[in-house]
Design a protein around this motif. Structure first.
Motif, PDB file in Angstrom:
ATOM      1  N   ILE A  39     -89.273  -2.338 -28.017  1.00 22.71           N
ATOM      2  CA  ILE A  39     -90.664  -2.306 -27.534  1.00 22.71           C
ATOM      3  C   ILE A  39     -91.519  -3.222 -28.386  1.00 22.71           C
ATOM      4  O   ILE A  39     -92.314  -4.015 -27.865  1.00 22.71           O
ATOM      5  N   TYR A  40     -91.347  -3.133 -29.690  1.00 17.95           N
ATOM      6  CA  TYR A  40     -92.154  -3.929 -30.617  1.00 17.95           C
ATOM      7  C   TYR A  40     -91.915  -5.425 -30.392  1.00 17.95           C
ATOM      8  O   TYR A  40     -92.868  -6.204 -30.270  1.00 17.95           O
ATOM      9  N   ARG A  41     -90.655  -5.836 -30.326  1.00 16.98           N
ATOM     10  CA  ARG A  41     -90.355  -7.259 -30.161  1.00 16.98           C
ATOM     11  C   ARG A  41     -90.696  -7.778 -28.771  1.00 16.98           C
ATOM     12  O   ARG A  41     -91.266  -8.855 -28.626  1.00 16.98           O
ATOM     13  N   ASP A  42     -90.340  -7.008 -27.750  1.00 15.45           N
ATOM     14  CA  ASP A  42     -90.456  -7.515 -26.374  1.00 15.45           C
ATOM     15  C   ASP A  42     -91.819  -7.285 -25.731  1.00 15.45           C
ATOM     16  O   ASP A  42     -92.217  -8.045 -24.855  1.00 15.45           O
ATOM     17  N   ARG A  43     -92.531  -6.228 -26.156  1.00 15.24           N
ATOM     18  CA  ARG A  43     -93.789  -5.906 -25.482  1.00 15.24           C
ATOM     19  C   ARG A  43     -95.012  -6.038 -26.375  1.00 15.24           C
ATOM     20  O   ARG A  43     -96.074  -6.422 -25.894  1.00 15.24           O
ATOM     21  N   ILE A  44     -94.879  -5.688 -27.647  1.00 19.00           N
ATOM     22  CA  ILE A  44     -96.048  -5.717 -28.527  1.00 19.00           C
ATOM     23  C   ILE A  44     -96.279  -7.115 -29.076  1.00 19.00           C
ATOM     24  O   ILE A  44     -97.389  -7.655 -28.974  1.00 19.00           O
ATOM     25  N   LEU A  45     -95.269  -7.704 -29.666  1.00 19.16           N
ATOM     26  CA  LEU A  45     -95.451  -9.033 -30.272  1.00 19.16           C
ATOM     27  C   LEU A  45     -95.745 -10.117 -29.248  1.00 19.16           C
ATOM     28  O   LEU A  45     -96.204 -11.196 -29.615  1.00 19.16           O
ATOM     29  N   THR A  46     -95.535  -9.834 -27.980  1.00 19.28           N
ATOM     30  CA  THR A  46     -95.867 -10.811 -26.934  1.00 19.28           C
ATOM     31  C   THR A  46     -97.298 -10.643 -26.415  1.00 19.28           C
ATOM     32  O   THR A  46     -97.741 -11.427 -25.582  1.00 19.28           O
ATOM     33  N   LEU A  47     -98.011  -9.614 -26.910  1.00 21.65           N
ATOM     34  CA  LEU A  47     -99.410  -9.449 -26.512  1.00 21.65           C
ATOM     35  C   LEU A  47    -100.233 -10.616 -27.049  1.00 21.65           C
ATOM     36  O   LEU A  47     -99.948 -11.129 -28.136  1.00 21.65           O
ATOM     37  N   PRO A  48    -101.252 -11.039 -26.317  1.00 24.92           N
ATOM     38  CA  PRO A  48    -102.004 -12.231 -26.726  1.00 24.92           C
ATOM     39  C   PRO A  48    -102.934 -11.995 -27.918  1.00 24.92           C
ATOM     40  O   PRO A  48    -103.437 -10.893 -28.117  1.00 24.92           O
ATOM     41  N   HIS A  49    -103.102 -13.053 -28.691  1.00 24.69           N
ATOM     42  CA  HIS A  49    -104.139 -13.166 -29.724  1.00 24.69           C
ATOM     43  C   HIS A  49    -103.959 -12.264 -30.944  1.00 24.69           C
ATOM     44  O   HIS A  49    -104.924 -11.960 -31.631  1.00 24.69           O
ATOM     45  N   ILE A  50    -102.722 -11.869 -31.235  1.00 26.49           N
ATOM     46  CA  ILE A  50    -102.476 -11.059 -32.426  1.00 26.49           C
ATOM     47  C   ILE A  50    -102.456 -11.970 -33.643  1.00 26.49           C
ATOM     48  O   ILE A  50    -101.731 -12.952 -33.691  1.00 26.49           O
ATOM     49  N   ALA A  51    -103.266 -11.617 -34.650  1.00 29.17           N
ATOM     50  CA  ALA A  51    -103.248 -12.330 -35.922  1.00 29.17           C
ATOM     51  C   ALA A  51    -102.405 -11.575 -36.947  1.00 29.17           C
ATOM     52  O   ALA A  51    -101.713 -12.178 -37.755  1.00 29.17           O
ATOM     53  N   GLU A  52    -102.471 -10.229 -36.887  1.00 28.11           N
ATOM     54  CA  GLU A  52    -101.741  -9.409 -37.866  1.00 28.11           C
ATOM     55  C   GLU A  52    -101.492  -8.028 -37.273  1.00 28.11           C
ATOM     56  O   GLU A  52    -102.319  -7.494 -36.539  1.00 28.11           O
ATOM     57  N   VAL A  53    -100.336  -7.448 -37.609  1.00 30.59           N
ATOM     58  CA  VAL A  53     -99.982  -6.097 -37.172  1.00 30.59           C
ATOM     59  C   VAL A  53     -99.481  -5.314 -38.377  1.00 30.59           C
ATOM     60  O   VAL A  53     -98.668  -5.811 -39.141  1.00 30.59           O
ATOM     61  N   GLU A  54     -99.974  -4.095 -38.520  1.00 23.58           N
ATOM     62  CA  GLU A  54     -99.476  -3.176 -39.546  1.00 23.58           C
ATOM     63  C   GLU A  54     -98.987  -1.925 -38.826  1.00 23.58           C
ATOM     64  O   GLU A  54     -99.722  -1.338 -38.029  1.00 23.58           O
ATOM     65  N   ALA A  55     -97.759  -1.526 -39.111  1.00 23.63           N
ATOM     66  CA  ALA A  55     -97.175  -0.357 -38.466  1.00 23.63           C
ATOM     67  C   ALA A  55     -97.209   0.838 -39.412  1.00 23.63           C
ATOM     68  O   ALA A  55     -96.886   0.721 -40.591  1.00 23.63           O
ATOM     69  N   LEU A  56     -97.616   1.986 -38.865  1.00 22.54           N
ATOM     70  CA  LEU A  56     -97.588   3.247 -39.591  1.00 22.54           C
ATOM     71  C   LEU A  56     -96.704   4.206 -38.801  1.00 22.54           C
ATOM     72  O   LEU A  56     -97.024   4.551 -37.662  1.00 22.54           O
ATOM     73  N   MET A  57     -95.585   4.600 -39.389  1.00 23.05           N
ATOM     74  CA  MET A  57     -94.656   5.507 -38.727  1.00 23.05           C
ATOM     75  C   MET A  57     -95.131   6.938 -38.924  1.00 23.05           C
ATOM     76  O   MET A  57     -95.368   7.371 -40.048  1.00 23.05           O
ATOM     77  N   GLN A  58     -95.284   7.661 -37.826  1.00 17.25           N
ATOM     78  CA  GLN A  58     -95.705   9.058 -37.933  1.00 17.25           C
ATOM     79  C   GLN A  58     -94.532   9.904 -38.393  1.00 17.25           C
ATOM     80  O   GLN A  58     -93.452   9.855 -37.816  1.00 17.25           O
TER      81      GLN A  58
END
Length: 151
Positions: free
Chosen positions: A120-139
């Motif tokens: 999901i992260y590689r195929d759907r999230i990182l392909t979203l437009p205009h991302i400069a930075e992402v920080e993941a917090l695992m619940q």
């Protein structure tokens, strides 16, 4: 705006959304017609926006929840609008919040397992437009999640 009777009706309805207007009326010691009119008025005013089922995602096999803090490329005029429109289309995104500050958007993501999340992260999230930075917090655990208001 809301009087004591409205608040009593809402308190009971928040506790059990399956209650009928007649059952709410009994709990509030009023007529069923009065309860129904009060509920309809609150719905028309947008105070009550709907009644929904609460689904336990883990019971359906979703064992991973991740909160992503996203900073967008604000040099693009429509970055927010385009990002939000695309993020709404990702089925595994269960919540989207926007902020003022360093973090622009927070996405809640559910996945079946870590492999599923990675896809999901590689195929759907990182392909979203205009991302400069992402920080993941695992619940790790959900300590409190309350939808009801203190009425």
């Amino acid at each position: 705006m809301l009087d004591d009777l409205d608040r009593r009706l809402l308190r009971h309805w928040q506790a059990d959304a399956t209650l009928s207007p007649g059952e709410l009326a009994d709990l509030c010691a009023i007529s069923a017609g009065k309860a129904a009119r009060r509920i309809a008025r609150m719905q028309e005013a947008g105070i009550v926006q709907g009644v929904s089922a609460v689904i336990d995602w883990a019971a359906l096999g979703y064992s991973v929840e991740v909160s992503l803090r996203v900073t967008l490329d604000k040099t693009v005029a429509r970055a927010f609008d385009e990002f939000l429109a695309a993020a709404r289309e990702v089925p595994e995104v269960t919540e989207i919040q926007t902020f003022l500050g360093r973090v622009d958007v927070r996405l809640s993501i559910i996945a079946r397992d870590m492999g599923d999340y990675q896809s999901i992260y590689r195929d759907r999230i990182l392909t979203l437009p205009h991302i400069a930075e992402v920080e993941a917090l695992m619940q790790i655990a959900q300590i409190k999640a309350v939808e009801a208001l203190p009425l």
